[in-house]
Design an enzyme around this catalytic site. Structure first.
Site, mmCIF file in Angstrom:
data_model
loop_
_atom_site.group_PDB
_atom_site.id
_atom_site.type_symbol
_atom_site.label_atom_id
_atom_site.label_comp_id
_atom_site.label_asym_id
_atom_site.label_seq_id
_atom_site.Cartn_x
_atom_site.Cartn_y
_atom_site.Cartn_z
ATOM 1 N N ASP A 12 0.790 -1.220 -0.193
ATOM 2 C CA ASP A 12 -0.005 -0.178 -0.004
ATOM 3 C C ASP A 12 0.944 1.270 -0.078
ATOM 4 O O ASP A 12 1.993 1.192 0.308
ATOM 5 C CB ASP A 12 -0.888 -0.101 1.275
ATOM 6 C CG ASP A 12 -1.831 1.148 1.347
ATOM 7 O OD1 ASP A 12 -2.522 1.762 0.473
ATOM 8 O OD2 ASP A 12 -1.596 1.892 2.417
ATOM 9 N N ASP A 14 -0.116 5.035 0.769
ATOM 10 C CA ASP A 14 -0.539 5.947 2.050
ATOM 11 C C ASP A 14 -0.443 5.317 3.412
ATOM 12 O O ASP A 14 -1.200 4.352 3.613
ATOM 13 C CB ASP A 14 -1.759 6.861 1.933
ATOM 14 C CG ASP A 14 -1.625 7.749 0.550
ATOM 15 O OD1 ASP A 14 -1.426 8.660 0.564
ATOM 16 O OD2 ASP A 14 -2.030 6.936 -0.584
ATOM 17 N N ASP A 173 -1.656 -1.088 5.750
ATOM 18 C CA ASP A 173 -2.109 -0.639 7.031
ATOM 19 C C ASP A 173 -3.527 -0.323 7.349
ATOM 20 O O ASP A 173 -3.854 0.183 8.496
ATOM 21 C CB ASP A 173 -1.373 0.735 7.365
ATOM 22 C CG ASP A 173 -2.074 1.814 6.505
ATOM 23 O OD1 ASP A 173 -2.422 1.604 5.277
ATOM 24 O OD2 ASP A 173 -2.550 2.984 7.085
#
Length: 227
Positions: A12, A14, A173
């Site tokens: 991922d 961001d 996250d």
């Protein structure tokens, strides 16, 4: 050096590879200011990141009463325009992230980014940070078409196919990341330093890291457990 257990590792963007909270918060606040709304701190904005810009803006507006569709479209365009002009002003890779990418590449691992950020923004951000060349593929929230961003498995499947197939793992996250990996049937690693909504253990990932120096050992541990 023994063969590494994964041919492909996806990330991922961001809150996983890059701390983009300064620039995303600035873009949100640019739109809120245009609407005459109270501005938000990064601590308020970061839990809203992960589901794409529309989701982030909608949540930020709901904090002060919401708005009608016409106003939302106007503010959304303002947010995107501002972000596009300032997407790398304050964003930076997390400590150890670049070294971890290099260590994986040294093990002949093919690398990818799969994000719910628009593909064009993702490519521009990675290029501005000098990271784009490290990734064989970048898949954005709009790459696969409407309705096929994370947590849908389609972006993960495309990542694997576009990189030539093989064993894969995904690092993220959020519930979007872990859900997409689970749907695609591959292991996931959650980062405890990302834009979390609660305890990292609640994401249900196969492994957790607190810093990037632990990524390769954790991937190896997860691979042993999957056998």
């Amino acid at each position: 050096m023994a063969r590494f257990p994964f041919d492909i590792v996806g990330f991922d963007l961001d809150g996983t590879l890059v701390d983009t909270s300064p620039d995303l918060t600035a873009a949100v606040n640019h739109a809120l200011a245009a609407a005459g709304r109270p501005l938000l701190t990064p601590a308020r904005v970061t839990p809203m990141i992960g589901g794409g810009a529309k989701n982030m803006l909608r949540q930020s507006l709901e904090a002060s009463g919401g708005c009608d569709d016409a106003e939302f479209r106007r503010l959304y365009r303002l947010l995107l325009d501002h972000y596009g002009d300032h997407l790398a002003d304050g964003s930076a890779p997390y400590p150890g992230a670049v070294a971890a990418l290099d260590a994986l590449a040294a093990r002949d691992v093919r690398l990818a980014v799969v994000t719910n950020k628009f593909e064009a923004f993702a490519n521009r951000l990675l290029s501005a940070l000098g990271l784009r060349e490290r990734f064989g593929v970048v898949i954005g929230g709009d790459t696969m078409g409407k309705g096929f961003s994370k947590p849908h498995r389609a972006p993960i499947d495309a990542m694997i196919a576009r990189l030539g197939g093989g064993s894969a793992a995904f690092v993220g996250d959020s519930v979007y990341d872990i859900g997409a990996a689970r749907a695609a049937g591959i292991p996931s690693i959650a980062v405890s330093f990302g834009f979390l909504l609660g305890p990292v253990e609640g994401l249900g990932a196969d492994g957790v890291i607190d810093e990037y120096g632990a990524l390769i050992p954790e991937l190896e541990r997860v691979a042993r457990g999957a056998r």
